[in-house]
Motif scaffolding. Structure first.
Motif, PDB file in Angstrom:
ATOM      1  N   LEU A 186    -107.455 -40.385 -78.913  1.00 21.02           N
ATOM      2  CA  LEU A 186    -108.248 -41.602 -79.062  1.00 21.02           C
ATOM      3  C   LEU A 186    -107.961 -42.313 -80.373  1.00 21.02           C
ATOM      4  CD1 LEU A 186    -110.546 -43.330 -77.801  1.00 21.02           C
ATOM      5  CD2 LEU A 186    -112.128 -42.008 -79.218  1.00 21.02           C
ATOM      6  N   SER A 187    -107.871 -41.560 -81.473  1.00 21.77           N
ATOM      7  CA  SER A 187    -107.839 -42.180 -82.802  1.00 21.77           C
ATOM      8  C   SER A 187    -106.523 -42.017 -83.547  1.00 21.77           C
ATOM      9  CB  SER A 187    -108.945 -41.565 -83.669  1.00 21.77           C
ATOM     10  OG  SER A 187    -108.654 -40.208 -83.936  1.00 21.77           O
ATOM     11  N   GLY A 188    -105.639 -41.195 -83.024  1.00 16.61           N
ATOM     12  CA  GLY A 188    -104.416 -40.880 -83.770  1.00 16.61           C
ATOM     13  C   GLY A 188    -104.581 -39.681 -84.670  1.00 16.61           C
ATOM     14  N   PHE A 225    -110.046 -47.230 -83.270  1.00 19.57           N
ATOM     15  CA  PHE A 225    -110.812 -46.027 -83.561  1.00 19.57           C
ATOM     16  C   PHE A 225    -110.160 -45.289 -84.728  1.00 19.57           C
ATOM     17  CE2 PHE A 225    -111.264 -46.891 -79.029  1.00 19.57           C
ATOM     18  CZ  PHE A 225    -112.638 -46.848 -78.860  1.00 19.57           C
ATOM     19  N   LYS A 226    -110.919 -45.074 -85.818  1.00 21.96           N
ATOM     20  CA  LYS A 226    -110.447 -44.292 -86.964  1.00 21.96           C
ATOM     21  C   LYS A 226    -111.206 -42.980 -87.016  1.00 21.96           C
ATOM     22  CE  LYS A 226    -109.243 -48.147 -90.054  1.00 21.96           C
ATOM     23  NZ  LYS A 226    -109.518 -48.765 -91.377  1.00 21.96           N
ATOM     24  N   GLY A 272    -106.000 -45.521 -87.870  1.00 20.98           N
ATOM     25  CA  GLY A 272    -106.602 -45.483 -86.551  1.00 20.98           C
ATOM     26  C   GLY A 272    -105.655 -45.925 -85.462  1.00 20.98           C
ATOM     27  N   LYS A 273    -106.155 -45.906 -84.248  1.00 21.63           N
ATOM     28  CA  LYS A 273    -105.380 -46.263 -83.065  1.00 21.63           C
ATOM     29  C   LYS A 273    -106.097 -47.391 -82.337  1.00 21.63           C
ATOM     30  CE  LYS A 273    -103.157 -43.953 -79.109  1.00 21.63           C
ATOM     31  NZ  LYS A 273    -102.967 -42.627 -78.465  1.00 21.63           N
ATOM     32  N   THR A 274    -105.336 -48.410 -81.941  1.00 20.13           N
ATOM     33  CA  THR A 274    -105.914 -49.606 -81.333  1.00 20.13           C
ATOM     34  C   THR A 274    -105.618 -49.638 -79.842  1.00 20.13           C
ATOM     35  OG1 THR A 274    -105.679 -50.830 -83.399  1.00 20.13           O
ATOM     36  CG2 THR A 274    -105.986 -52.120 -81.391  1.00 20.13           C
TER      37      THR A 274
END
Length: 589
Positions: free
Chosen positions: A133-135, A188-189, A142-144
């Motif tokens: 979800l977030s990397g 999400f971070k 974070g991941k987008t």
């Protein structure tokens, strides 16, 4: 390990997640129906749960006659019910606020506890779902994610408890015209579990949440609402509950994965979460429907399975026979072709056991056919097609032509082919007057508004044509306004956009108001359209005329052709005409 529970204190705010029971319903006979508990009665018990990170919380307030018990666990997340379980995986101080509301809207709100967490649940940093979800800790930016707009079902809705796709499954780019949805993204971070929604100043939301705090200037667009909205950063967390995983979003302003469906408590069941795919299922808090959302990482290009269609004409050695197979097949690593369905346009489809199979088909009748191949791959379906023209009937084909009229469609029991509307409405309705000569229960209703050439039409299957050499009369029953003109026209759809130039037509004028009468169209001695070029004839029933057989394949019925002002409507039934060679019987509904 040291966890401290304090009653009635206020503390700081960090990410939490919870699960709870159903809200307590109001007992209409209770004398306290209009009175929430006093502040003195608003107390709660907080105890250690199954491990150092879970906490059991119980409201001690009297619940008889209470409409709703709601918890705020310290970061904007809420829980409902007398008892809940909260999960605090990170150190911090968390306020717990209890709100109890009666059936008439009166409520008491109070900070009932404070939880001080001094432990860290390190398993979240190695959890596959947190990383996908977030990397994870290796990607502090974070991941987008964005909606998977090119996939079927990237948005969907269904009844409560369903997969959220039963009632509607959005086709690729179904909401592109809205213009504010597909460029939204959510990041999400894992550092602080921060969720950031980027929407360029506008969001797309369900109508029932369009007046939520933070939204303004809403207007309807394609059944939902566009609102002005500037989101603030919020928080996210992932937790397993009762064997299912859930993503919870919260914040000082609405937080949602690109499309606000009003998810209960900001909770989304994780149907699937992979490195490059996330499927979520939410229940909306107003109608209780199930909503499906599918997202992919921003910038991710999904691998595609590709192939070409190879059609080989074997007629030189086998009459009217074609071989069809997939050619130039490209299957990226990790992907697969699950099945291939071949449809030759004149019968039942053929399902291949393997995508490498070569499928052979023999046509019995002359005609133009579209070969369609549907390839089911791990990244979705795609369709390949090619048109073939069979010049002559197969040597083994035995013509079958009855020297009599047959029923094409009576809108109750018999349907040789469907009757559809083009620039007009055609619907099956109850007979407006079930008396002689038409006692049918169901008939067709034709309606056009501001349309000159709106027509009801019946097209024969590929390869079939009307034969006018022996019988040249078509009939329908009509019921409408005296003086209205009902045109019946034959055309050849192989001419595409010039099909109207191939046609032959006759008119019938309705004699009496609202009375069933038989409209008869006998084409004997009738010339076709002068624009028909090298197939023009003064008599379309002449056996030597190119159009008398193996030519016309569609009937068009128009009311007051050429008149495009206002609304025109009538009823019709019992569409019949010459037997169609090669179609031995109509389909019984």
């Amino acid at each position: 390990m040291k966890n401290i529970f304090k009653i009635g204190l206020v503390g700081a705010l960090l990410a939490t997640l919870f699960s709870g029971c159903e809200p307590q319903e109001f007992d209409s006979g209770d004398i306290r129906e209009s009175y929430p508990p006093s502040e003195e009665e608003m107390t709660a018990t907080v105890t250690q749960g199954e491990d150092a990170y879970h906490f059991n919380m119980i409201s001690n307030a009297e619940v008889s006659g209470i409409h709703l018990i709601k918890w705020d666990l310290g970061n904007g997340n809420v829980g409902e019910g007398k008892e809940i379980v909260a999960y605090y995986p990170l150190p911090g101080t968390y306020d717990v606020t209890l709100t109890i509301t009666t059936n008439n809207g009166a409520f008491t709100e109070k900070v009932v506890a404070q939880v001080v967490q001094e432990e860290t649940d390190y398993s979240i940093f190695t959890s596959e779902k947190f990383i996908f979800l977030s990397g994870g800790v290796d990607d502090l930016d974070g991941k987008t994610w964005v909606l998977d707009s090119l996939s079927q079902g990237h948005i969907g809705v269904g009844p409560a408890g369903s997969s959220g796709l039963e009632w509607w499954s959005a086709a690729p780019l179904a909401k592109q015209a809205v213009g504010v949805l597909y460029d939204d993204e959510i990041n999400f971070k894992i550092d602080g579990f921060v969720a950031t929604l980027t929407n360029n100043g506008k969001s797309y939301v369900k109508s029932f949440v369009a007046d939520s705090p933070g939204y303004s200037n809403g207007y309807e667009d394609d059944s939902d609402y566009v609102v002005d909205y500037t989101p603030s950063p919020g928080s996210w967390f992932v937790e397993e509950k009762n064997g299912k995983w859930y993503l919870t979003l919260s914040g000082p302003t609405p937080m949602f994965p690109c499309f606000d469906v009003g998810a209960v408590n900001g909770s989304y069941e994780i149907v699937k979460l992979e490195e490059n795919l996330m499927e979520l299922l939410a229940t909306d808090r107003v109608e209780g429907n199930a909503w499906h959302l599918q997202l992919i990482p921003k910038g991710y290009v999904k691998p595609s399975v590709a192939a070409e269609l190879l059609v080989t004409d074997l007629s030189a050695s086998e009459a009217n026979t074609y071989e069809v197979s997939l050619d130039q097949v490209n299957i990226p690593a990790g992907q697969a072709i699950n099945g291939v369905t071949f449809n030759f346009g004149d019968g039942d489809p053929v399902v291949a056991d393997n995508y490498t199979d070569v499928v052979s088909h023999t046509y019995m009748r002359a005609g133009t056919y579209q070969i369609t191949v549907v390839v089911d791959s791990s990244v979705g379906e795609f369709t390949l097609s090619e048109t073939v023209t069979v010049a002559t009937n197969h040597p083994d084909y035995v013509p079958f032509l009855l020297d009599e009229m047959v029923m094409y469609n009576d809108f109750s029991e018999v349907s040789l082919a469907s009757v559809n509307g083009e620039d007009c409405g055609v619907s099956v309705v109850a007979n407006p007057e079930r008396i002689y000569p038409n006692r049918s229960a169901s008939v067709a209703m034709y309606t056009k508004t501001n349309s000159q050439w709106g027509n009801a039409n019946m097209k024969l299957p590929a390869g079939y044509r009307f034969d006018l050499r022996s019988i040249s009369t078509f009939k329908i029953m009509v019921y409408g306004k005296a003086g209205d003109v009902v045109l019946l026209k034959l055309e050849n759809t192989d001419w595409g956009g010039n099909a109207w130039m191939s046609g032959v037509e006759l008119n019938y004028t309705i004699k009496e108001d609202n009375t069933w009468e038989v409209a008869e169209y006998n084409f004997a001695g009738t010339a076709n359209n002068g624009s028909a070029g090298d197939v023009f004839t003064n008599d379309v029933t002449d056996p030597d005329a190119a159009v008398s057989h193996d030519f016309y394949d569609i009937i068009r019925i128009m009311l007051n052709p050429g008149n495009g002002d206002g609304t025109h409507e009538f009823y019709f039934d019992e569409l019949s005409g010459p037997h169609v060679e090669g179609i031995k019987s109509a389909q019984i509904r």
